[in-house]
Design a protein around this motif. Structure first.
Motif, PDB file in Angstrom:
ATOM      1  N   UNK A  76      -2.308  45.273   8.766  1.00  0.00           N
ATOM      2  CA  UNK A  76      -3.351  46.284   9.468  1.00  0.00           C
ATOM      3  C   UNK A  76      -3.441  46.051  10.861  1.00  0.00           C
ATOM      4  N   UNK A  77      -3.084  47.115  11.563  1.00  0.00           N
ATOM      5  CA  UNK A  77      -3.465  47.250  12.935  1.00  0.00           C
ATOM      6  C   UNK A  77      -2.068  46.949  13.795  1.00  0.00           C
ATOM      7  N   UNK A 256      -4.551  58.636  17.231  1.00  0.00           N
ATOM      8  CA  UNK A 256      -4.130  58.342  15.945  1.00  0.00           C
ATOM      9  C   UNK A 256      -2.679  58.228  15.887  1.00  0.00           C
ATOM     10  N   UNK A 257      -1.806  58.137  17.195  1.00  0.00           N
ATOM     11  CA  UNK A 257      -0.695  57.743  17.147  1.00  0.00           C
ATOM     12  C   UNK A 257      -0.541  56.299  17.510  1.00  0.00           C
ATOM     13  N   UNK A 258      -1.553  55.475  18.154  1.00  0.00           N
ATOM     14  CA  UNK A 258      -1.523  54.108  18.354  1.00  0.00           C
ATOM     15  C   UNK A 258      -1.955  53.237  17.169  1.00  0.00           C
ATOM     16  N   UNK A 259      -1.280  52.060  16.896  1.00  0.00           N
ATOM     17  CA  UNK A 259      -1.534  51.221  15.836  1.00  0.00           C
ATOM     18  C   UNK A 259      -2.887  51.243  15.581  1.00  0.00           C
ATOM     19  N   UNK A 260      -3.814  50.868  16.509  1.00  0.00           N
ATOM     20  CA  UNK A 260      -5.046  50.372  16.647  1.00  0.00           C
ATOM     21  C   UNK A 260      -6.004  51.727  16.190  1.00  0.00           C
ATOM     22  N   UNK A 262      -4.677  54.333  14.460  1.00  0.00           N
ATOM     23  CA  UNK A 262      -4.429  55.025  13.199  1.00  0.00           C
ATOM     24  C   UNK A 262      -5.310  54.012  12.193  1.00  0.00           C
ATOM     25  N   UNK A 263      -5.328  52.385  12.185  1.00  0.00           N
ATOM     26  CA  UNK A 263      -5.742  51.910  11.217  1.00  0.00           C
ATOM     27  C   UNK A 263      -7.425  51.947  11.360  1.00  0.00           C
ATOM     28  N   UNK A 264      -7.965  52.134  12.410  1.00  0.00           N
ATOM     29  CA  UNK A 264      -9.287  52.439  12.379  1.00  0.00           C
ATOM     30  C   UNK A 264      -9.661  53.909  11.808  1.00  0.00           C
ATOM     31  N   UNK A 265      -8.998  54.705  11.988  1.00  0.00           N
ATOM     32  CA  UNK A 265      -9.211  55.841  11.372  1.00  0.00           C
ATOM     33  C   UNK A 265      -9.139  55.900   9.902  1.00  0.00           C
ATOM     34  N   UNK A 266      -8.007  55.566   9.558  1.00  0.00           N
ATOM     35  CA  UNK A 266      -7.927  55.259   8.000  1.00  0.00           C
ATOM     36  C   UNK A 266      -9.046  54.449   7.220  1.00  0.00           C
ATOM     37  N   UNK A 267      -9.331  53.207   7.882  1.00  0.00           N
ATOM     38  CA  UNK A 267     -10.105  52.293   7.205  1.00  0.00           C
ATOM     39  C   UNK A 267     -11.411  52.894   7.222  1.00  0.00           C
ATOM     40  N   UNK A 268     -11.831  53.855   8.286  1.00  0.00           N
ATOM     41  CA  UNK A 268     -13.242  54.674   8.366  1.00  0.00           C
ATOM     42  C   UNK A 268     -13.158  55.471   7.206  1.00  0.00           C
ATOM     43  N   UNK A 269     -12.211  56.195   6.688  1.00  0.00           N
ATOM     44  CA  UNK A 269     -12.139  57.029   5.685  1.00  0.00           C
ATOM     45  C   UNK A 269     -12.231  56.411   4.389  1.00  0.00           C
ATOM     46  N   UNK A 270     -11.525  55.283   4.631  1.00  0.00           N
ATOM     47  CA  UNK A 270     -11.910  54.476   3.004  1.00  0.00           C
ATOM     48  C   UNK A 270     -11.892  53.168   3.341  1.00  0.00           C
ATOM     49  N   UNK A 271     -12.711  52.202   3.384  1.00  0.00           N
ATOM     50  CA  UNK A 271     -12.727  50.743   4.069  1.00  0.00           C
ATOM     51  C   UNK A 271     -12.000  49.902   2.854  1.00  0.00           C
ATOM     52  N   UNK A 272     -10.602  50.329   2.747  1.00  0.00           N
ATOM     53  CA  UNK A 272      -9.945  49.464   1.907  1.00  0.00           C
ATOM     54  C   UNK A 272      -8.449  49.155   2.545  1.00  0.00           C
ATOM     55  N   UNK A 273      -8.182  48.040   2.605  1.00  0.00           N
ATOM     56  CA  UNK A 273      -6.663  47.609   3.213  1.00  0.00           C
ATOM     57  C   UNK A 273      -5.620  48.166   2.143  1.00  0.00           C
TER      58      UNK A 273
END
Length: 294
Positions: A76-77, A256-260, A262-273
């Protein structure tokens, strides 16, 4: 399970899979999905919605129809998926081409038909994801969200509007409503009392997540988005739901094109790695498949 210190909402622990539970009308495996939804109220002009406040944590559940999808082996990240672009050239910062559609025909129709053959995603769903990307390129150009990321989420949440045997119609609505499990406080499920009188979820006792991108009624009622420009915000309609999801992922001008970002956005949608790694793998594969089909 654990609670976040910031909002004290119950979320899925990335290290602890949620227990099996029953879905609507059939026994299915699932896990607790925390959907944080920001939706803009319908506004004037093409693809525009009114400005909304920052999202509030909103717990919700959905039976994930993609448990067989393998989580990508990625930290992640560390990296973002391939950031596919539409109708704008080499980078997502470019302005979309001004294509004059034929009457009644979406300018992305040819692209969606080709992409559908490459990805096995319904062309109608791809229209929704692609148009949401183009809309955000106008409204929040620095977000750089990709249709492929929205497609990854759409696959996990509802199999692109086909969850439970539904068929996604040309109007962008599933042949039967997509509704999650009751939020009644049963094991692995947050208790949320009814907020809509059953208007969106058909349940006047407790809330349920609704639509292809899974929003709880209270969040949808507050931030409804009109992605298909018909004057109505409908969480079951995939254009509306995709634009709403894109707006949430782009909140606070997230990149959402940057690694940080993108992962922040998806993990905010569902906090599951594991969830985020699955979305990563799907988005990356979709983008590469469409690029190779040119």
């Amino acid at each position: 399970m654990r609670t976040t210190p910031e909002n004290d909402e119950l979320v899925a622990d990335p290290a602890t899979p949620a227990p099996p539970r029953r879905g609507v009308g059939a026994a299915v495996l699932g896990r607790l999905v925390i959907v944080l939804a920001v939706l803009g109220l319908a506004g004037g002009g093409i693809w525009l919605v009114t400005k909304a406040s920052a999202p509030v944590a909103s717990p919700t559940t959905m039976e994930i129809p993609a448990l067989q999808v393998k989580a990508a082996d990625v930290k992640p990240g560390s990296i973002a998926p391939v950031n596919a672009t539409l109708a704008g050239g080499g980078t997502q910062q470019t302005t979309p081409q001004q294509v004059q559609p034929k009457p009644g025909k979406d300018p992305l129709a040819a692209w969606s038909d080709r992409a559908a053959r490459a990805t096995n995603i319904p062309a109608r769903a791809l229209l929704a994801y692609g148009n949401a990307e183009l809309a955000m390129r106008q409204m929040q150009p620095n977000c750089k969200i990709s249709w492929a990321t929205l497609a990854g989420i759409g696959r996990i949440e509802s199999n692109h509007g086909q969850y439970g045997g539904a068929v996604l119609g040309q109007d962008g609505r599933p042949s039967k409503p997509i509704i999650g499990v009751p939020l009644d406080g049963s094991p692995g499920v947050k208790a949320i009392g009814d907020t809509d009188g059953g208007q969106f979820d058909g349940d006047a006792a407790v809330d349920r997540a609704v639509g292809p991108m899974q929003f709880i009624p209270s969040t949808w009622r507050r931030y409804a988005a009109d992605g298909n420009r018909d004057g109505v915000g409908d969480p079951q309609q995939i254009d509306d739901a995709s634009l709403a999801a894109a707006r949430y992922l782009c909140v606070n001008n997230r990149d959402m094109s940057a690694a940080s970002g993108w992962w922040q956005g998806i993990l905010s949608y569902n906090n599951s790695t594991e969830y985020a790694q699955k979305v990563f793998g799907l988005a990356d594969d979709y983008a590469k498949a469409v690029a190779a089909s040119k």
